[in-house]
Design an enzyme around this catalytic site. Structure first.
Site, PDB file in Angstrom:
ATOM      1  CE  LYS A  35      -5.526   9.776   5.448  1.00  0.00           C
ATOM      2  NZ  LYS A  35      -6.051   8.535   6.023  1.00  0.00           N
ATOM      3  CG  ASN A  36      -3.023   6.622   4.677  1.00  0.00           C
ATOM      4  OD1 ASN A  36      -3.681   7.200   5.542  1.00  0.00           O
ATOM      5  ND2 ASN A  36      -3.520   6.297   3.508  1.00  0.00           N
ATOM      6  NE  ARG A  79     -11.607   1.126   5.698  1.00  0.00           N
ATOM      7  CZ  ARG A  79     -11.096   2.363   5.805  1.00  0.00           C
ATOM      8  NH1 ARG A  79     -11.881   3.391   5.715  1.00  0.00           N
ATOM      9  NH2 ARG A  79      -9.815   2.547   6.035  1.00  0.00           N
ATOM     10  NE  ARG A  86     -10.869  11.301   8.693  1.00  0.00           N
ATOM     11  CZ  ARG A  86     -11.050  10.030   8.353  1.00  0.00           C
ATOM     12  NH1 ARG A  86     -12.169   9.672   7.761  1.00  0.00           N
ATOM     13  NH2 ARG A  86     -10.145   9.110   8.610  1.00  0.00           N
ATOM     14  CB  CYS A  89     -15.887   4.814   7.125  1.00  0.00           C
ATOM     15  SG  CYS A  89     -14.945   4.133   5.777  1.00  0.00           S
ATOM     16  NE  ARG A 108     -12.630   1.576   9.608  1.00  0.00           N
ATOM     17  CZ  ARG A 108     -11.475   0.921   9.464  1.00  0.00           C
ATOM     18  NH1 ARG A 108     -10.422   1.576   9.036  1.00  0.00           N
ATOM     19  NH2 ARG A 108     -11.377  -0.335   9.747  1.00  0.00           N
ATOM     20  CG  ASP A 132      -6.188   5.646  -0.380  1.00  0.00           C
ATOM     21  OD1 ASP A 132      -5.259   5.543   0.440  1.00  0.00           O
ATOM     22  OD2 ASP A 132      -7.265   5.037  -0.289  1.00  0.00           O
ATOM     23  CG  ASP A 172     -11.815 -10.291   9.344  1.00  0.00           C
ATOM     24  OD1 ASP A 172     -11.734  -9.145   8.854  1.00  0.00           O
ATOM     25  OD2 ASP A 172     -11.704 -11.319   8.649  1.00  0.00           O
ATOM     26  CG  LEU A 173      -7.938 -10.465   7.666  1.00  0.00           C
ATOM     27  CD1 LEU A 173      -7.409 -10.103   6.291  1.00  0.00           C
ATOM     28  CD2 LEU A 173      -8.167 -11.968   7.806  1.00  0.00           C
TER      29      LEU A 173
HETATM   30  C1  EPZ Z   1      -5.287   1.781   4.764  1.00  0.00           C
HETATM   31  O1  EPZ Z   1      -6.549   1.453   5.326  1.00  0.00           O
HETATM   32  C2  EPZ Z   1      -5.344   3.273   4.474  1.00  0.00           C
HETATM   33  N1  EPZ Z   1      -5.552   4.011   5.732  1.00  0.00           N
HETATM   34  C3  EPZ Z   1      -6.500   3.557   3.512  1.00  0.00           C
HETATM   35  O2  EPZ Z   1      -6.469   4.951   3.213  1.00  0.00           O
HETATM   36  C4  EPZ Z   1      -6.248   2.773   2.224  1.00  0.00           C
HETATM   37  O3  EPZ Z   1      -7.324   2.988   1.329  1.00  0.00           O
HETATM   38  C5  EPZ Z   1      -6.136   1.283   2.554  1.00  0.00           C
HETATM   39  O4  EPZ Z   1      -5.089   1.076   3.525  1.00  0.00           O
HETATM   40  C6  EPZ Z   1      -5.824   0.434   1.325  1.00  0.00           C
HETATM   41  O5  EPZ Z   1      -4.639   0.891   0.746  1.00  0.00           O
HETATM   42  C7  EPZ Z   1      -4.493   4.201   6.539  1.00  0.00           C
HETATM   43  O6  EPZ Z   1      -3.385   3.768   6.270  1.00  0.00           O
HETATM   44  C8  EPZ Z   1      -4.761   4.991   7.790  1.00  0.00           C
HETATM   45  P1  EPZ Z   1      -6.823  -2.500   4.632  1.00  0.00           P
HETATM   46  P2  EPZ Z   1      -6.770  -0.004   6.022  1.00  0.00           P
HETATM   47  O7  EPZ Z   1      -6.759  -3.084   5.986  1.00  0.00           O
HETATM   48  O8  EPZ Z   1      -5.552  -0.392   6.747  1.00  0.00           O
HETATM   49  C9  EPZ Z   1     -10.515  -5.471   4.189  1.00  0.00           C
HETATM   50  C10 EPZ Z   1      -7.359   7.079   2.859  1.00  0.00           C
HETATM   51  O9  EPZ Z   1      -8.181   7.531   2.054  1.00  0.00           O
HETATM   52  N2  EPZ Z   1     -10.041  -6.000   5.480  1.00  0.00           N
HETATM   53  O10 EPZ Z   1      -5.753  -2.800   3.652  1.00  0.00           O
HETATM   54  O11 EPZ Z   1      -8.051   0.046   6.762  1.00  0.00           O
HETATM   55  C11 EPZ Z   1     -11.146  -4.092   4.385  1.00  0.00           C
HETATM   56  O12 EPZ Z   1     -12.503  -4.219   4.736  1.00  0.00           O
HETATM   57  C12 EPZ Z   1      -7.620   5.751   3.536  1.00  0.00           C
HETATM   58  O13 EPZ Z   1      -6.279   7.638   3.176  1.00  0.00           O
HETATM   59  C13 EPZ Z   1     -10.679  -7.099   6.030  1.00  0.00           C
HETATM   60  O14 EPZ Z   1     -11.611  -7.652   5.446  1.00  0.00           O
HETATM   61  O15 EPZ Z   1      -6.933  -0.902   4.719  1.00  0.00           O
HETATM   62  C14 EPZ Z   1     -10.956  -3.433   3.041  1.00  0.00           C
HETATM   63  O16 EPZ Z   1     -12.023  -3.814   2.192  1.00  0.00           O
HETATM   64  C15 EPZ Z   1      -8.944   5.120   3.105  1.00  0.00           C
HETATM   65  N3  EPZ Z   1     -10.271  -7.561   7.237  1.00  0.00           N
HETATM   66  C16 EPZ Z   1      -9.651  -4.049   2.524  1.00  0.00           C
HETATM   67  O17 EPZ Z   1      -9.418  -5.222   3.314  1.00  0.00           O
HETATM   68  C17 EPZ Z   1      -9.244  -6.951   7.928  1.00  0.00           C
HETATM   69  O18 EPZ Z   1      -8.910  -7.427   9.046  1.00  0.00           O
HETATM   70  C18 EPZ Z   1      -8.448  -3.127   2.659  1.00  0.00           C
HETATM   71  O19 EPZ Z   1      -8.268  -2.860   4.029  1.00  0.00           O
HETATM   72  C19 EPZ Z   1      -8.609  -5.838   7.357  1.00  0.00           C
HETATM   73  C20 EPZ Z   1      -9.021  -5.371   6.130  1.00  0.00           C
END
Ligand code: EPZ
Length: 420
Positions: A22-23, A122, A400, A117, A93, A306, A125-126
Site C-alpha cells: 500500500k505505502n 499528520r 484501507r 487522523c 491523507r 505500522d 509543514d516539511l
Molecule cells: C507514511 O506516512 C506511511 N503512509 C505511514 O503508514 C507510516 O506510518 C509513516 O510513513 C511512518 O513510517 C504512507 O506511506 C501512505 P511521515 P507519512 O511523513 O508519510 C511528522 C499506515 O498505517 N511530520 O514520515 O504521513 C508527522 O506528523 C500508515 O500504513 C511532520 O511533523 O509519515 C508524523 O508524526 C500510517 N511534518 C511523523 O512526522 C511533516 O511535514 C511521521 O510522518 C511530515 C511529517
C-alpha cells in the site's frame, strides 16, 4: 457496517502470499502526474486507499483501467483540474502526494490540507517548506494548500528537520522536473522510497541514494511513462508473521522481501521464535513459551510504527510474570488499541508514549471497535487467541490497507469470517 467475527484458539499453519505494498503503490500512482502517456503498474493490491487514489487521479483527468492486479493510468497533457478536493483527501491523507508532481508538471496545485487522523496531527509543514525552498509560492487558504511557481521549480539543497516519508516522496517527485539538481538530506530511507525512485529512474529521471539519508536528483527535461511491479507489502508480511507467532503456529510468508523486516525478525528471535529466511520467504515456528521484549518505534530501518499495535498484541501472550515496554516515537496518539485490548483482558498501562504490557494474559472474546488501520489488525491478532468469539466493529479501517486479510488468515486455519 461490516464487522469481522473470530473464534480464537486455532494455531495457524501453512503458507500465505503477501500482496503489493500500500505505502509503495500510492506514491507510484501519483508519480504518473509527472508525464503524459500510459503508465502500467503490476502487483497493485485491491485496497480502499488505492480506489481513493484512482478517484483523485480521475478527478484530475487521468483515465484508469484495472485489469486484475494491474492498473493502467493514462495521463493527458492537459489536466481537467489541478485541485485535490477535501472530500477525497480527508479519506486518505496520502492525497498530499499529488502536490509535488502537479506543481512540478503544471506549475500550480490546490490540494486540501489533509486533516489529522486518529493517530496524530499528520503535519505536512516539511513538504511545504521544501517546495518553498524550490521556489514555490504556497498559501493556506480556507483549508486549501494553494501552490504556484513561475516557470520551473529550482533544484536546491533541502535538509529535512525530520526524515518524513511522504515529504521525501513529494520532494523527490517535484525535483525530477526542476531546473538544476536537488539534494535531500536527512531523507527517509523506507523501501517504499527506493521503489518510487526505481520507477522515476525507469521513466528517465536520475536519482541516486534512495534508501540512504542523502538523495540526489538530477532532473531530466523529458520523462517517459513505463511499467513497474510494486514491491511486496512489508507491513502485511509482518502482520501475517505476528498472526502465526501469537497463535504459536508454524507459517511461511511467501513473495516478501525478508530484509525489509530485519528489525521485526530480530525482535521475534529475541523473544524466542525460530525464523528461517529465504530469498523471498520467511518461515516462523513458535516455542512453547516466548519472552517479553521491549521495542521502540523509529524510522526505517528501525522497528516500524505500522507494526507497533500488532506486536503489542503478541506481547500480551509472552510468558506469565514477564512484561515489555513499547515506546511509540513517530506518532503522538498511536495507542488507541490499548483500551480495546484491555476489553479482551490484556493488562497494559500507558505512561505518555510508553506502554507497559504484561505477559501471560488470558484473553476472552468480546465486541471491540477498530479505531485505525493498524489497530484493526492488532485486534484481529488478539482475537485469534482469545477464548470464544470476538466481533471487531468498524472494519472499514482494515479495508484501507489490507487485501482480503480475513481470507488469508482463514487459509492458514483461522476461524474468521466477515459479517455484513
Ligand atoms: C507514511 O506516512 C506511511 N503512509 C505511514 O503508514 C507510516 O506510518 C509513516 O510513513 C511512518 O513510517 C504512507 O506511506 C501512505 P511521515 P507519512 O511523513 O508519510 C511528522 C499506515 O498505517 N511530520 O514520515 O504521513 C508527522 O506528523 C500508515 O500504513 C511532520 O511533523 O509519515 C508524523 O508524526 C500510517 N511534518 C511523523 O512526522 C511533516 O511535514 C511521521 O510522518 C511530515 C511529517
Amino acid at each position: 457496517m461490516d464487522k469481522i467475527s473470530i473464534i480464537g484458539g486455532k494455531k495457524l499453519r501453512g503458507t500465505v502470499k503477501v500482496s503489493g505494498s500500500k505505502n509503495a503503490v500510492l506514491p507510484l500512482l501519483f508519480s504518473s502526474l509527472l508525464v503524459e502517456g500510459e503508465h502500467i503498474f503490476h502487483n497493485v493490491p485491491f485496497l480502499k486507499d488505492v480506489e481513493t487514489t484512482c478517484l483523485l487521479l480521475k478527478y484530475f483527468g487521468c483515465e484508469i483501467k484495472r485489469e486484475e492486479n494491474s492498473l493502467k493510468i493514462k495521463k493527458q497533457k492537459k489536466l481537467q483540474s489541478i485541485k485535490a478536493p477535501y472530500q477525497l483527501v480527508r479519506q486518505m491523507r496520502a492525497g498530499i502526494l499529488s502536490l509535488g508532481p502537479l506543481l512540478a508538471k503544471h506549475g500550480s496545485a490546490e490540494v486540501s490540507l489533509p486533516g489529522g487522523c486518529a493517530i496524530g496531527t499528520r503535519a505536512v509543514d516539511l513538504h511545504l517548506k521544501g517546495l518553498r525552498q524550490m521556489g514555490a509560492h504556497i498559501e493556506l487558504i480556507r483549508g486549501l494548500i494553494v501552490a504556484r511557481v513561475k516557470g520551473r521549480l529550482k533544484g536546491t539543497r533541502i535538509l529535512l528537520d525530520y526524515p518524513t516519508v511522504g515529504g521525501t516522496e513529494n520532494l523527490m517527485m517535484a525535483a525530477c522536473l526542476a531546473e538544476g539538481p536537488t539534494f535531500i538530506e536527512n531523507a527517509a530511507r523506507e523501501p517504499e522510497i527506493v521503489d518510487l525512485a526505481e520507477y522515476l529512474n525507469k521513466m528517465g529521471a536520475d536519482i541516486q541514494g534512495a534508501g540512504t539519508d542523502l538523495i540526489c536528483i538530477t532532473p531530466k527535461r523529458i520523462l517517459y511513462p513505463t511499467e513497474h511491479t510494486v514491491i511486496p507489502d512489508r507491513i502485511e508480511a509482518g502482520t501475517l508473521l505476528l498472526a502465526g507467532a501469537i497463535t504459536r503456529g508454524n507459517i511461511c510468508i511467501s513473495s516478501c522481501v525478508p530484509r525489509h523486516l530485519d528489525a521485526v525478525l530480530l525482535k521475534l528471535e529475541e523473544a524466542g521464535f525460530f525464523i528461517k529466511v529465504d530469498e523471498n520467504s520467511i518461515e516462523l515456528s513458535a516455542p512453547s513459551d516466548f519472552s517479553s521484549v521491549n521495542i521502540v518505534t523509529s524510522p526505517y530501518p528501525g522497528f516500524p510504527t505500522d507494526l507497533q499495535a500488532q506486536f503489542m498484541a503478541l506481547m500480551t501472550q509472552a510468558k506469565p510474570g514477564s512484561s515489555s515496554t513499547i515506546r511509540e516515537t513517530i506518532f503522538e496518539n498511536r495507542f488507541m488499541h490499548i483500551q480495546e485490548l484491555v476489553r479482551l483482558g490484556a493488562d497494559i498501562h500507558l505512561d505518555t508514549h510508553t506502554a507497559l504490557v504484561k505477559g501471560g494474559s488470558l484473553l476472552q472474546g468480546a465486541p471491540v471497535t477498530a479505531t485505525d488501520l493498524r489497530a484493526s489488525a492488532c485486534l484481529i491478532l488478539a482475537a485469534l487467541v482469545a477464548r470464544g468469539e470476538t466481533l471487531v466493529h468498524r472494519i472499514y479501517h482494515l479495508d484501507r490497507g489490507y487485501e482480503h486479510l480475513e481470507k488469508k488468515l482463514s487459509s492458514l486455519g483461522a476461524n474468521i469470517k466477515r459479517l455484513k
